[in-house]
Enzyme design. Structure first.
Site, PDB file in Angstrom:
ATOM      1  N   ARG A 137      79.407  25.731 -56.764  1.00 50.50           N
ATOM      2  CA  ARG A 137      78.514  26.081 -55.648  1.00 50.50           C
ATOM      3  C   ARG A 137      77.431  27.018 -56.140  1.00 50.50           C
ATOM      4  O   ARG A 137      77.580  27.661 -57.173  1.00 50.50           O
ATOM      5  CB  ARG A 137      79.312  26.845 -54.567  1.00 50.50           C
ATOM      6  CG  ARG A 137      80.153  25.981 -53.715  1.00 50.50           C
ATOM      7  CD  ARG A 137      80.478  26.651 -52.383  1.00 50.50           C
ATOM      8  NE  ARG A 137      81.359  27.797 -52.460  1.00 50.50           N
ATOM      9  CZ  ARG A 137      81.063  28.989 -51.939  1.00 50.50           C
ATOM     10  NH1 ARG A 137      79.905  29.199 -51.338  1.00 50.50           N
ATOM     11  NH2 ARG A 137      81.928  29.992 -52.025  1.00 50.50           N
ATOM     12  N   GLY A 138      76.354  27.127 -55.346  1.00 55.02           N
ATOM     13  CA  GLY A 138      75.342  28.160 -55.565  1.00 55.02           C
ATOM     14  C   GLY A 138      74.742  28.139 -56.960  1.00 55.02           C
ATOM     15  O   GLY A 138      74.459  27.077 -57.536  1.00 55.02           O
ATOM     16  N   ILE A 139      74.569  29.322 -57.527  1.00 56.21           N
ATOM     17  CA  ILE A 139      73.965  29.449 -58.851  1.00 56.21           C
ATOM     18  C   ILE A 139      74.806  28.705 -59.879  1.00 56.21           C
ATOM     19  O   ILE A 139      74.288  28.021 -60.768  1.00 56.21           O
ATOM     20  CB  ILE A 139      73.840  30.951 -59.230  1.00 56.21           C
ATOM     21  CG1 ILE A 139      72.843  31.648 -58.308  1.00 56.21           C
ATOM     22  CG2 ILE A 139      73.432  31.120 -60.687  1.00 56.21           C
ATOM     23  CD1 ILE A 139      72.812  33.179 -58.457  1.00 56.21           C
ATOM     24  N   GLN A 187      73.038  49.656 -55.234  1.00 53.29           N
ATOM     25  CA  GLN A 187      72.599  49.142 -53.931  1.00 53.29           C
ATOM     26  C   GLN A 187      73.429  49.776 -52.826  1.00 53.29           C
ATOM     27  O   GLN A 187      74.663  49.837 -52.936  1.00 53.29           O
ATOM     28  CB  GLN A 187      72.748  47.613 -53.894  1.00 53.29           C
ATOM     29  CG  GLN A 187      72.399  46.948 -52.581  1.00 53.29           C
ATOM     30  CD  GLN A 187      70.936  47.159 -52.190  1.00 53.29           C
ATOM     31  OE1 GLN A 187      70.037  47.217 -53.034  1.00 53.29           O
ATOM     32  NE2 GLN A 187      70.700  47.312 -50.893  1.00 53.29           N
ATOM     33  N   TYR A 219      80.524  46.386 -55.898  1.00 47.82           N
ATOM     34  CA  TYR A 219      79.813  45.281 -56.558  1.00 47.82           C
ATOM     35  C   TYR A 219      78.938  45.808 -57.705  1.00 47.82           C
ATOM     36  O   TYR A 219      78.952  45.265 -58.821  1.00 47.82           O
ATOM     37  CB  TYR A 219      78.960  44.568 -55.507  1.00 47.82           C
ATOM     38  CG  TYR A 219      78.205  43.354 -55.988  1.00 47.82           C
ATOM     39  CD1 TYR A 219      78.819  42.105 -56.053  1.00 47.82           C
ATOM     40  CD2 TYR A 219      76.862  43.444 -56.349  1.00 47.82           C
ATOM     41  CE1 TYR A 219      78.107  40.982 -56.472  1.00 47.82           C
ATOM     42  CE2 TYR A 219      76.151  42.332 -56.770  1.00 47.82           C
ATOM     43  CZ  TYR A 219      76.773  41.099 -56.825  1.00 47.82           C
ATOM     44  OH  TYR A 219      76.067  39.997 -57.240  1.00 47.82           O
ATOM     45  N   TYR A 278      67.274  38.366 -56.023  1.00 45.49           N
ATOM     46  CA  TYR A 278      67.771  37.610 -54.854  1.00 45.49           C
ATOM     47  C   TYR A 278      67.442  36.121 -55.016  1.00 45.49           C
ATOM     48  O   TYR A 278      66.288  35.740 -55.183  1.00 45.49           O
ATOM     49  CB  TYR A 278      67.170  38.179 -53.569  1.00 45.49           C
ATOM     50  CG  TYR A 278      67.832  39.492 -53.221  1.00 45.49           C
ATOM     51  CD1 TYR A 278      68.982  39.525 -52.429  1.00 45.49           C
ATOM     52  CD2 TYR A 278      67.351  40.696 -53.730  1.00 45.49           C
ATOM     53  CE1 TYR A 278      69.624  40.715 -52.145  1.00 45.49           C
ATOM     54  CE2 TYR A 278      67.983  41.894 -53.460  1.00 45.49           C
ATOM     55  CZ  TYR A 278      69.120  41.898 -52.659  1.00 45.49           C
ATOM     56  OH  TYR A 278      69.763  43.084 -52.394  1.00 45.49           O
ATOM     57  N   ILE A 279      68.479  35.315 -54.962  1.00 41.74           N
ATOM     58  CA  ILE A 279      68.372  33.883 -55.226  1.00 41.74           C
ATOM     59  C   ILE A 279      68.732  33.120 -53.946  1.00 41.74           C
ATOM     60  O   ILE A 279      69.663  33.511 -53.222  1.00 41.74           O
ATOM     61  CB  ILE A 279      69.333  33.475 -56.376  1.00 41.74           C
ATOM     62  CG1 ILE A 279      69.105  34.347 -57.621  1.00 41.74           C
ATOM     63  CG2 ILE A 279      69.181  31.991 -56.709  1.00 41.74           C
ATOM     64  CD1 ILE A 279      67.724  34.296 -58.239  1.00 41.74           C
TER      65      ILE A 279
END
Ligand code: NAP
Length: 240
Positions: free
Chosen positions: A12-14, A141, A147, A179-180
Site C-alpha cells: 500500500r501507499g509509498i 513534530q 514517531y 508529505y506524500i
C-alpha cells in the site's frame, strides 16, 4: 539482472509504489504487509508481485517470513524497510502503548527486517538497505514524540550500518519523505490538508512514485558510493 528485493509494507501507499518501481526496474520483488489481506490480494492481482504477511515488530515472524521469501525467490539483495505507523498524541496525553507500538514497528521493525538478511549480504559481498524515515524525524513534530523518535533513530541505524557494511559491498541509506499523497494524508480533512500544503514551498504534496524513484536509484549499482546518506524529498519544506 536477477536481483531480489524485499519491501516491507510494500502492498500500500509509498511501499506499493516502491514495489512496482523495483519490479519495473527488473527486480523480483516480495512485498510484505501486516493484516490488510484484501488490499494485499488486490495488489498482487494488479501487479503480479507476491505478498507475504508478518508483523515487522516480531523478530521471530520476520526471520521466518524472510526465510520463506528467500526459499521462494532466492537471496534478498535489496531490502527496503518501509513499514511504518503513526499513533499521534501530544506528549502529555501519549500513552505508553502508543509509544511502544510505534517503537516496535518503526524502529525495532527495521532491526528485525535487516538483521536476518545482513550475514547473507556480507557473505555475498553485495547488499542495499534503504530505510524510509520521515521529515518529522529530522525536524520533530507536535503530537509525534514517538514517531519522530523512531524516524530519527532510523537515521542512526543507516549511518552505523553504512560503516559496518561498506567494506562488504553493502550500502545503507535513508529517505526522508515530506508529505506524500497517500491514503493516510488524503484522509485528513481538506482544510487541514490545505494548511499542510501551504507550508510546502513546492505548493503540492509529493507523489509516492517520487519516493520510489529515489529507492530505485539507491538500490542501483550507480549508487554504490552513496552510503550512510539521507535523501530529503520534501518539496523544500525543510533543510537539514
Ligand atoms: N505518507 C506520508 O506522507 C509519509 C511521509 C513521511 C514518511 N512516511 C513513511 O513512509 C512509510 C510508508 O508510509 P505510507 O503512508 O505509505 O503508509 P500506509 O499507506 O499506511 O502503508 C503502510 C504499510 O505498512 C504496513 N505495515 C504497517 N504496520 C506493519 C507491521 N507492524 N508489520 C508489517 N507491515 C506493517 C501496512 O500493512 P497493511 O496494509 O496490512 O496495514 C502497509 O502495507 C512509513 O514508514 C511512513 O512513516 C510517510
Amino acid at each position: 539482472m536477477g536481483r531480489v528485493a524485499l519491501v516491507t509494507g510494500g502492498s500500500r501507499g509509498i511501499g506499493a509504489a516502491i514495489s512496482k518501481a523495483l519490479k519495473d526496474a527488473g527486480y523480483t520483488v516480495a512485498a510484505t504487509y501486516a493484516g490488510n489481506d484484501e488490499k494485499a490480494a488486490a495488489f498482487t492481482e494488479e501487479t503480479g508481485i507476491k505478498t507475504y504477511k508478518w508483523n515487522v515488530g516480531s523478530y521471530e515472524e520476520s526471520a521466518a517470513g524472510i526465510a520463506k521469501v528467500e526459499a521462494d525467490l532466492g537471496p534478498v539483495d535489496v531490502v527496503v524497510a518501509n513499514a511504518g505507523i503513526t499513533r499521534d498524541a501530544p506528549f502529555h496525553k501519549m500513552t505508553p502503548q502508543q509509544w511502544q507500538e510505534v517503537i516496535d514497528t518503526n524502529l525495532t521493525g527495521v532491526f528485525n527486517t535487516v538483521h536476518p538478511l545482513w550475514n547473507g549480504m556480507r557473505d555475498r559481498g553485495f547488499g542495499r538497505v534503504v530505510v524510509i524515515s520521515s521529515i518529522n524525524g529530522q525536524k520533530g513534530q507536535f503530537g509525534q514524540v514517538n514517531y519522530a523518535a523512531t524516524k530519527a533513530g532510523d537515521l542512526g541505524i543507516v549511518k552505523s550500518l553504512a560503516q559496518e557494511g561498506a567494506a562488504k559491498g553493502i550500502t545503507a541509506n535513508a529517505i526522508c519523505p515530506g508529505y506524500i499523497a497517500t491514503e493516510m494524508v488524503m484522509a485528513v480533512p481538506e482544510k487541514v490538508r490545505e494548511k499542510i500544503i501551504s507550508g510546502i514551498p513546492a505548493g503540492r504534496l509529493g507523489e509516492p512514485e517520487e519516493i520510489a524513484r529515489c529507492v530505485v536509484f539507491l538500490a542501483s549499482d550507480d549508487a554504490s558510493f552513496i552510503n550512510g546518506s539521507t535523501i530529503s524529498a520534501n518539496g523544500a519544506q525543510f533543510f537539514v
